[in-house]
Enzyme design. Sequence first.
Site, PDB file in Angstrom:
ATOM      1  N   SER A 156      32.345 -48.153  39.411  1.00 46.29           N
ATOM      2  CA  SER A 156      32.933 -47.228  38.449  1.00 46.29           C
ATOM      3  C   SER A 156      34.230 -47.853  37.946  1.00 46.29           C
ATOM      4  O   SER A 156      35.157 -48.080  38.720  1.00 46.29           O
ATOM      5  CB  SER A 156      33.206 -45.889  39.151  1.00 46.29           C
ATOM      6  OG  SER A 156      33.956 -45.032  38.321  1.00 46.29           O
ATOM      7  N   LYS A 158      29.482 -48.061  35.592  1.00 46.38           N
ATOM      8  CA  LYS A 158      29.896 -46.773  35.021  1.00 46.38           C
ATOM      9  C   LYS A 158      31.241 -46.965  34.359  1.00 46.38           C
ATOM     10  O   LYS A 158      32.146 -47.564  34.952  1.00 46.38           O
ATOM     11  CB  LYS A 158      29.971 -45.738  36.143  1.00 46.38           C
ATOM     12  CG  LYS A 158      30.643 -44.422  35.772  1.00 46.38           C
ATOM     13  CD  LYS A 158      30.364 -43.365  36.835  1.00 46.38           C
ATOM     14  CE  LYS A 158      31.633 -42.691  37.302  1.00 46.38           C
ATOM     15  NZ  LYS A 158      31.375 -41.678  38.347  1.00 46.38           N
ATOM     16  N   LYS A 202      34.506 -45.093  32.490  1.00 48.32           N
ATOM     17  CA  LYS A 202      35.208 -43.837  32.261  1.00 48.32           C
ATOM     18  C   LYS A 202      35.504 -43.727  30.769  1.00 48.32           C
ATOM     19  O   LYS A 202      35.921 -44.723  30.150  1.00 48.32           O
ATOM     20  CB  LYS A 202      36.506 -43.821  33.062  1.00 48.32           C
ATOM     21  CG  LYS A 202      36.290 -43.780  34.568  1.00 48.32           C
ATOM     22  CD  LYS A 202      35.765 -42.422  35.001  1.00 48.32           C
ATOM     23  CE  LYS A 202      35.737 -42.301  36.511  1.00 48.32           C
ATOM     24  NZ  LYS A 202      35.299 -40.964  36.945  1.00 48.32           N
ATOM     25  N   ASP A 227      31.282 -41.707  32.234  1.00 47.04           N
ATOM     26  CA  ASP A 227      31.783 -40.517  32.928  1.00 47.04           C
ATOM     27  C   ASP A 227      33.016 -40.008  32.197  1.00 47.04           C
ATOM     28  O   ASP A 227      34.023 -40.708  32.099  1.00 47.04           O
ATOM     29  CB  ASP A 227      32.137 -40.866  34.386  1.00 47.04           C
ATOM     30  CG  ASP A 227      32.535 -39.638  35.201  1.00 47.04           C
ATOM     31  OD1 ASP A 227      32.542 -38.518  34.648  1.00 47.04           O
ATOM     32  OD2 ASP A 227      32.845 -39.818  36.405  1.00 47.04           O
ATOM     33  N   GLU A 246      27.971 -38.485  32.359  1.00 47.27           N
ATOM     34  CA  GLU A 246      28.421 -37.629  33.461  1.00 47.27           C
ATOM     35  C   GLU A 246      29.531 -36.680  33.000  1.00 47.27           C
ATOM     36  O   GLU A 246      30.510 -37.116  32.398  1.00 47.27           O
ATOM     37  CB  GLU A 246      28.925 -38.557  34.584  1.00 47.27           C
ATOM     38  CG  GLU A 246      29.275 -37.869  35.879  1.00 47.27           C
ATOM     39  CD  GLU A 246      29.737 -38.884  36.938  1.00 47.27           C
ATOM     40  OE1 GLU A 246      29.457 -40.099  36.793  1.00 47.27           O
ATOM     41  OE2 GLU A 246      30.405 -38.456  37.899  1.00 47.27           O
ATOM     42  N   ASP A 291      28.887 -33.466  37.720  1.00 47.49           N
ATOM     43  CA  ASP A 291      29.704 -33.834  38.871  1.00 47.49           C
ATOM     44  C   ASP A 291      30.587 -32.625  39.199  1.00 47.49           C
ATOM     45  O   ASP A 291      30.213 -31.775  40.022  1.00 47.49           O
ATOM     46  CB  ASP A 291      30.524 -35.099  38.520  1.00 47.49           C
ATOM     47  CG  ASP A 291      31.530 -35.512  39.578  1.00 47.49           C
ATOM     48  OD1 ASP A 291      31.650 -34.827  40.607  1.00 47.49           O
ATOM     49  OD2 ASP A 291      32.247 -36.523  39.386  1.00 47.49           O
ATOM     50  N   LYS A 316      28.522 -35.414  45.692  1.00 47.33           N
ATOM     51  CA  LYS A 316      29.700 -35.819  46.465  1.00 47.33           C
ATOM     52  C   LYS A 316      29.805 -34.820  47.600  1.00 47.33           C
ATOM     53  O   LYS A 316      29.956 -33.626  47.364  1.00 47.33           O
ATOM     54  CB  LYS A 316      30.966 -35.764  45.612  1.00 47.33           C
ATOM     55  CG  LYS A 316      31.056 -36.861  44.567  1.00 47.33           C
ATOM     56  CD  LYS A 316      32.348 -36.777  43.778  1.00 47.33           C
ATOM     57  CE  LYS A 316      32.369 -37.814  42.664  1.00 47.33           C
ATOM     58  NZ  LYS A 316      33.465 -37.575  41.707  1.00 47.33           N
ATOM     59  N   GLY A 336      31.458 -41.136  44.317  1.00 41.58           N
ATOM     60  CA  GLY A 336      32.511 -41.639  45.190  1.00 41.58           C
ATOM     61  C   GLY A 336      33.846 -41.038  44.826  1.00 41.58           C
ATOM     62  O   GLY A 336      34.047 -40.554  43.709  1.00 41.58           O
TER      63      GLY A 336
HETATM   64  O1  OSB Z   1      34.475 -38.602  38.563  1.00 40.25           O
HETATM   65  O2  OSB Z   1      33.253 -39.785  39.785  1.00 40.25           O
HETATM   66  C1  OSB Z   1      34.371 -39.411  39.475  1.00 40.25           C
HETATM   67  C2  OSB Z   1      37.013 -41.281  41.535  1.00 40.25           C
HETATM   68  C3  OSB Z   1      37.901 -40.257  41.787  1.00 40.25           C
HETATM   69  C4  OSB Z   1      37.663 -39.015  41.268  1.00 40.25           C
HETATM   70  C5  OSB Z   1      36.506 -38.783  40.493  1.00 40.25           C
HETATM   71  C6  OSB Z   1      35.608 -39.793  40.239  1.00 40.25           C
HETATM   72  C7  OSB Z   1      35.882 -41.076  40.753  1.00 40.25           C
HETATM   73  C8  OSB Z   1      35.047 -42.241  40.486  1.00 40.25           C
HETATM   74  C9  OSB Z   1      35.163 -43.403  41.466  1.00 40.25           C
HETATM   75  O3  OSB Z   1      34.353 -42.383  39.514  1.00 40.25           O
HETATM   76  C10 OSB Z   1      33.935 -43.664  42.226  1.00 40.25           C
HETATM   77  C11 OSB Z   1      34.195 -44.592  43.406  1.00 40.25           C
HETATM   78  O4  OSB Z   1      34.613 -44.106  44.480  1.00 40.25           O
HETATM   79  O5  OSB Z   1      33.966 -45.782  43.249  1.00 40.25           O
HETATM   80 MG    MG Z   2      32.493 -38.135  37.921  1.00 36.48          MG
END
Ligand code: OSB
Ligand code: MG
Length: 369
Positions: A135, A161, A163, A188, A213, A238, A262, A290
């Site tokens: 991510s 992924k 952001k 995401d 996402e 999520d 999660k 994660g």
């Molecule tokens: O939205 O998935 C998310 C990390 C912190 C809070 C929210 C998110 C995330 C990530 C990181 O996308 C995923 C990872 O732990 O590699």
């Molecule tokens: Mg997310």
Amino acid sequence: MKIERIELHHVSQPLVAPFRTSFGTQVTRPCILVAVYSEGLVGWGECVASDDPGYSYETISTAWHILGDFLIPPNLGREVTTPEDVTARYKGVRGHPMAKAGLENAVWDLLAQAKGVPLSAMLGGQRERVEVGVSIGIQPSLAEQLEKVDQFIAQGYRRVKMKIEPGWEMKPLAAVRERYPNLKLMADANSAFSLADAPLFREMDALNLLMIEQPLDHDDIADHAKLQAQIKTPLCLDESIHSPGHARWAIEINACRIINMKVGRVGGFSNALAIHTLCQEAGIPLWCGGMLETGVGRAANLHLASLPNFTLPGDISATDRYYHEDIAEPDFKLNVEDSTITVPTGSGIGVRVLPERLAKVRVRYEAFG
Ligand code: OSB
Ligand code: MG
């Protein structure tokens, strides 16, 4: 076994690189590690609440309060033979899933250790390796975005992924898609858009994304159904899913075609298993999300992601993607030949917390019992 003692460790570790999302930038990652002691064993659980209520309303402080005042006291000195023994004693506590997961998951580790089996066996896991991706946070420029993607692909990650947020969506996504026509690519939004942005998401259909996402509000389900009806790309929820009920409501109204699991967000392994069953029956695939976990939480995620309905690559990357030095060992490495991480095979979560590393990054500590 009797719960003899419970410890809370607030740790804060510097990330190897700042992680920027639509809700903020993280430079260090805090968490609360929960340690449950019984009969010479220690079970560990990670509470993934953050410093600020950006991703979820829970913070380190609220989780400490809920754990210390409501979840731990009714369980101290009490017998535990199943995780439900523990969750039943705080049934009356509403919300605060991350605090609950910290304690419940430590108990699962303890019970798996007592049985001498890996946690995955207790959860019903079936695979030895879990497909994973990376991510990538929002980057300062397109060039840096492409460079990051190149780096992770060179390291062996086969799913990326990105952001996104308003103003950082089509252009960076299209640039990465152009460079890597066959990459498993997804976006995401962390709730940064509204239903009025539907035309933008229709445009994204041309990018052949694996999924989008959580584009809409963190507590919305209904508008996601309206958006899903207007686009071809699968939506994945999520932030909106905190319970088996939320998952069922989302599926019933076609608010998503995929769910990001999660364990912290849904309040522990019991709820995660209930959602897994429900999604499997409804034909909704899962993948493991994660929260930039330490080795304790990452190990727990790998065990969970070994269950059969986790059919899409998870946000579980190698340790060195997050931390220079972690509080647990061994470090997790990427199997470069198939973009997987191996599920630990020792008893319980299968990682060791190192006391001297823990002491280095610990900012608060409390023992109960
Ligand atoms: O939205 O998935 C998310 C990390 C912190 C809070 C929210 C998110 C995330 C990530 C990181 O996308 C995923 C990872 O732990 O590699
Ligand atoms: Mg997310």
